[in-house]
Design a protein around this motif. Structure first.
Motif, PDB file in Angstrom:
ATOM      1  N   PRO A 120      -2.669  -8.396 -15.916  1.00 47.89           N
ATOM      2  CA  PRO A 120      -1.631  -7.363 -16.037  1.00 47.89           C
ATOM      3  C   PRO A 120      -1.359  -6.713 -14.687  1.00 47.89           C
ATOM      4  CG  PRO A 120      -3.304  -7.118 -17.744  1.00 47.89           C
ATOM      5  CD  PRO A 120      -3.839  -8.103 -16.755  1.00 47.89           C
ATOM      6  N   PRO A 121      -0.195  -6.132 -14.495  1.00 41.58           N
ATOM      7  CA  PRO A 121       0.163  -5.541 -13.192  1.00 41.58           C
ATOM      8  C   PRO A 121      -0.784  -4.440 -12.750  1.00 41.58           C
ATOM      9  CG  PRO A 121       1.781  -4.984 -14.883  1.00 41.58           C
ATOM     10  CD  PRO A 121       0.922  -6.057 -15.448  1.00 41.58           C
ATOM     11  N   ALA A 122      -1.228  -3.578 -13.683  1.00 39.62           N
ATOM     12  CA  ALA A 122      -2.133  -2.492 -13.298  1.00 39.62           C
ATOM     13  C   ALA A 122      -3.461  -3.055 -12.792  1.00 39.62           C
ATOM     14  CB  ALA A 122      -2.353  -1.553 -14.479  1.00 39.62           C
ATOM     15  N   ALA A 123      -3.965  -4.083 -13.468  1.00 41.46           N
ATOM     16  CA  ALA A 123      -5.220  -4.703 -13.039  1.00 41.46           C
ATOM     17  C   ALA A 123      -5.058  -5.403 -11.689  1.00 41.46           C
ATOM     18  CB  ALA A 123      -5.685  -5.699 -14.100  1.00 41.46           C
ATOM     19  N   PHE A 124      -3.905  -6.034 -11.483  1.00 40.92           N
ATOM     20  CA  PHE A 124      -3.636  -6.695 -10.199  1.00 40.92           C
ATOM     21  C   PHE A 124      -3.666  -5.674  -9.066  1.00 40.92           C
ATOM     22  CE2 PHE A 124      -0.351  -7.504  -6.995  1.00 40.92           C
ATOM     23  CZ  PHE A 124      -0.848  -8.666  -6.410  1.00 40.92           C
ATOM     24  N   ARG A 125      -2.990  -4.545  -9.267  1.00 37.00           N
ATOM     25  CA  ARG A 125      -2.962  -3.517  -8.233  1.00 37.00           C
ATOM     26  C   ARG A 125      -4.365  -2.962  -7.983  1.00 37.00           C
ATOM     27  NH1 ARG A 125       0.921   1.551  -9.100  1.00 37.00           N
ATOM     28  NH2 ARG A 125       2.349   0.531  -7.643  1.00 37.00           N
ATOM     29  N   LYS A 126      -5.134  -2.716  -9.029  1.00 36.93           N
ATOM     30  CA  LYS A 126      -6.485  -2.172  -8.892  1.00 36.93           C
ATOM     31  C   LYS A 126      -7.373  -3.146  -8.124  1.00 36.93           C
ATOM     32  CE  LYS A 126     -10.309  -0.301 -11.651  1.00 36.93           C
ATOM     33  NZ  LYS A 126     -10.785   0.007 -13.028  1.00 36.93           N
ATOM     34  N   GLN A 127      -7.271  -4.436  -8.450  1.00 39.68           N
ATOM     35  CA  GLN A 127      -8.071  -5.448  -7.756  1.00 39.68           C
ATOM     36  C   GLN A 127      -7.691  -5.527  -6.290  1.00 39.68           C
ATOM     37  OE1 GLN A 127      -7.364  -9.872  -8.127  1.00 39.68           O
ATOM     38  NE2 GLN A 127      -9.245  -9.744  -9.340  1.00 39.68           N
ATOM     39  N   LEU A 128      -6.390  -5.459  -6.002  1.00 36.77           N
ATOM     40  CA  LEU A 128      -5.924  -5.541  -4.615  1.00 36.77           C
ATOM     41  C   LEU A 128      -6.421  -4.357  -3.811  1.00 36.77           C
ATOM     42  CD1 LEU A 128      -4.101  -7.393  -2.878  1.00 36.77           C
ATOM     43  CD2 LEU A 128      -2.233  -5.832  -3.366  1.00 36.77           C
ATOM     44  N   LEU A 129      -6.364  -3.160  -4.377  1.00 33.38           N
ATOM     45  CA  LEU A 129      -6.822  -1.964  -3.672  1.00 33.38           C
ATOM     46  C   LEU A 129      -8.323  -2.020  -3.421  1.00 33.38           C
ATOM     47  CD1 LEU A 129      -4.735   0.802  -5.473  1.00 33.38           C
ATOM     48  CD2 LEU A 129      -4.442  -0.031  -3.142  1.00 33.38           C
ATOM     49  N   ALA A 130      -9.088  -2.520  -4.412  1.00 29.69           N
ATOM     50  CA  ALA A 130     -10.527  -2.644  -4.236  1.00 29.69           C
ATOM     51  C   ALA A 130     -10.861  -3.633  -3.131  1.00 29.69           C
ATOM     52  CB  ALA A 130     -11.168  -3.092  -5.554  1.00 29.69           C
ATOM     53  N   PHE A 131     -10.097  -4.720  -3.037  1.00 29.39           N
ATOM     54  CA  PHE A 131     -10.308  -5.722  -1.993  1.00 29.39           C
ATOM     55  C   PHE A 131     -10.035  -5.129  -0.615  1.00 29.39           C
ATOM     56  CE2 PHE A 131      -8.605  -9.051   0.789  1.00 29.39           C
ATOM     57  CZ  PHE A 131      -9.674  -9.947   0.797  1.00 29.39           C
ATOM     58  N   GLU A 132      -8.969  -4.325  -0.509  1.00 29.24           N
ATOM     59  CA  GLU A 132      -8.603  -3.739   0.788  1.00 29.24           C
ATOM     60  C   GLU A 132      -9.626  -2.709   1.251  1.00 29.24           C
ATOM     61  OE1 GLU A 132      -4.727  -2.225   0.099  1.00 29.24           O
ATOM     62  OE2 GLU A 132      -3.728  -4.166   0.372  1.00 29.24           O
ATOM     63  N   ARG A 133     -10.261  -2.049   0.296  1.00 24.89           N
ATOM     64  CA  ARG A 133     -11.250  -1.016   0.655  1.00 24.89           C
ATOM     65  C   ARG A 133     -12.619  -1.601   0.963  1.00 24.89           C
ATOM     66  NH1 ARG A 133      -9.407   2.771  -4.410  1.00 24.89           N
ATOM     67  NH2 ARG A 133      -7.555   3.717  -3.395  1.00 24.89           N
ATOM     68  N   ALA A 134     -12.832  -2.852   0.537  1.00 21.96           N
ATOM     69  CA  ALA A 134     -14.151  -3.474   0.704  1.00 21.96           C
ATOM     70  C   ALA A 134     -14.440  -3.757   2.185  1.00 21.96           C
ATOM     71  CB  ALA A 134     -14.210  -4.772  -0.092  1.00 21.96           C
ATOM     72  N   PRO A 191       0.813  -1.228   0.000  1.00 25.14           N
ATOM     73  CA  PRO A 191       0.000   0.000   0.000  1.00 25.14           C
ATOM     74  C   PRO A 191       0.839   1.269   0.000  1.00 25.14           C
ATOM     75  CG  PRO A 191      -0.824  -1.580   1.621  1.00 25.14           C
ATOM     76  CD  PRO A 191       0.497  -2.100   1.139  1.00 25.14           C
ATOM     77  N   LEU A 192       2.033   1.206   0.565  1.00 21.75           N
ATOM     78  CA  LEU A 192       2.888   2.388   0.619  1.00 21.75           C
ATOM     79  C   LEU A 192       3.456   2.749  -0.745  1.00 21.75           C
ATOM     80  CD1 LEU A 192       4.836   1.668   3.936  1.00 21.75           C
ATOM     81  CD2 LEU A 192       2.834   3.133   3.601  1.00 21.75           C
ATOM     82  N   ARG A 193       3.371   1.824  -1.703  1.00 21.81           N
ATOM     83  CA  ARG A 193       3.885   2.090  -3.042  1.00 21.81           C
ATOM     84  C   ARG A 193       2.765   2.234  -4.084  1.00 21.81           C
ATOM     85  NH1 ARG A 193       7.957  -1.464  -0.991  1.00 21.81           N
ATOM     86  NH2 ARG A 193      10.045  -0.593  -1.257  1.00 21.81           N
ATOM     87  N   GLN A 194       1.523   2.413  -3.620  1.00 24.69           N
ATOM     88  CA  GLN A 194       0.420   2.445  -4.569  1.00 24.69           C
ATOM     89  C   GLN A 194       0.485   3.647  -5.504  1.00 24.69           C
ATOM     90  OE1 GLN A 194      -2.917   2.413  -1.851  1.00 24.69           O
ATOM     91  NE2 GLN A 194      -3.142   4.624  -1.933  1.00 24.69           N
ATOM     92  N   GLY A 195       1.220   4.694  -5.117  1.00 20.12           N
ATOM     93  CA  GLY A 195       1.352   5.857  -5.978  1.00 20.12           C
ATOM     94  C   GLY A 195       2.506   5.775  -6.955  1.00 20.12           C
TER      95      GLY A 195
END
Length: 327
Positions: free
Chosen positions: A313-327, A280-284
């Protein structure tokens, strides 16, 4: 999971802890006597990880003194070497007329056939110990015996490689299967033999098979440490170890698991990038920046390799992970 047993003093009443552990240690196949000024409120945590004939034992405890006497040797001698990586505290070992002080990132060694005394310092003591039968060390017995009691560092060279192996094994013992024990014990025996041979400057004493396995472990550690360098390739890896590219390929083929040199390097880079994208610290941090940091020259090639390895793809992986953490 590897066969493992644990002794935690917190499960006992304070006044019972030291005597209980002392009694257990006096009845092992390499019994030792112990004494401690903290006997009234002693604490100890010890795990015994079985690799078959070899045992790895992470240990932390209050200050104390271990004593292996001639009488205890006559009672039982498994003819083994003990080698311990000091993680915290200090220890003073007396072996015959020699006394040596060990501190953090040193190894202390002992021989179950020889009397010795180990007195830890005033602070808590933590080690990762190994008990290995002498017969498993691929060195002439006289050569191996000469190492016992010498100062050995875990900060560089074979000492550092062995320390990494022991630390990872102690931390991840649950991830191995019982069938992995014999292979792990062989790797450990080769690393200890190479460490001993280096102390004696006696590499010629090692068997060719031990040389090969130890060199392969050293190369893999080198790849893990330097995989972020985009200039690192097969030729550079071979040159860094003063071997030919063809011999480098042969070493990996002889491992028998199907992993190539290029494949191993690729795995290390992908795994590091995967960790970065999961942080999460590298999401930007842009994906192409992470790819470049982890040794990938081209963002497109990285995206394709990541999708093949992780299913998206890496961008989709990151997007999915962030959505999971916010859920």
């Amino acid at each position: 999971m590897l066969p493992e047993s644990t002794f935690r003093s917190s499960a006992l009443q304070p006044g019972e802890r030291f005597e209980c552990w002392r009694a257990l240690m006096s009845e092992t196949h390499a019994p030792m006597d112990m004494r401690s000024e903290h006997a009234a409120d002693f604490w100890v945590n010890q795990r015994n990880i079985s690799l078959g004939e070899v045992t790895v034992y992470p240990l932390e405890c209050h200050p104390l003194t271990f004593h292996r006497t001639a009488k205890l040797i006559r009672k039982s001698d498994p003819e083994a070497y003990h080698l311990s990586l000091v993680k915290r505290g200090t220890g003073m070992v007396t072996l015959g007329k020699e006394t040596l002080v060990h501190s953090v990132f040193d190894y202390h060694t002992s021989d179950t056939s020889r009397s010795f005394e180990l007195c830890t310092g005033p602070e808590p003591f933590e080690v990762i110990g190994v008990e290995i039968p002498k017969a498993l060390i691929p060195l002439p017995p006289r050569a191996a015996d000469q190492v016992i009691g010498k100062r050995i560092s875990a900060r560089d060279g074979m000492g550092a490689l062995l320390a990494t192996f022991l630390t990872q094994l102690a931390a991840d013992s649950h991830s191995y299967q019982p069938a992995d024990g014999p292979r792990l014990s062989t790797v450990l025996a080769d690393l200890i033999a190479s460490l001993f041979a280096g102390v004696l400057d006696a590499d010629r004493s090692l068997t060719p098979e031990s040389h090969r396995r130890t060199l392969t472990l050293r190369i893999k550690a080198f790849i893990r440490d330097t995989s972020d360098d985009p200039r690192l390739d097969i030729a550079a890896i071979a040159a860094a170890h003063h071997i030919s590219v063809s011999y480098l390929h042969r070493l990996f083929r002889q491992e028998g698991d199907g992993t190539t040199v290029a494949g191993f390097l690729h795995q290390q880079r992908l795994a590091r990038a995967h960790r970065d994208l999961s942080d999460p610290l590298r999401q930007g941090v842009p994906v192409h920046v992470i790819a470049a940091k982890r040794g990938f020259r081209h963002a497109e090639a990285f995206s394709r390799a990541f999708r093949e390895a992780y299913g998206m793809p890496p961008a989709a992986f990151r997007k999915q992970l962030l959505a999971f953490e916010r859920a």
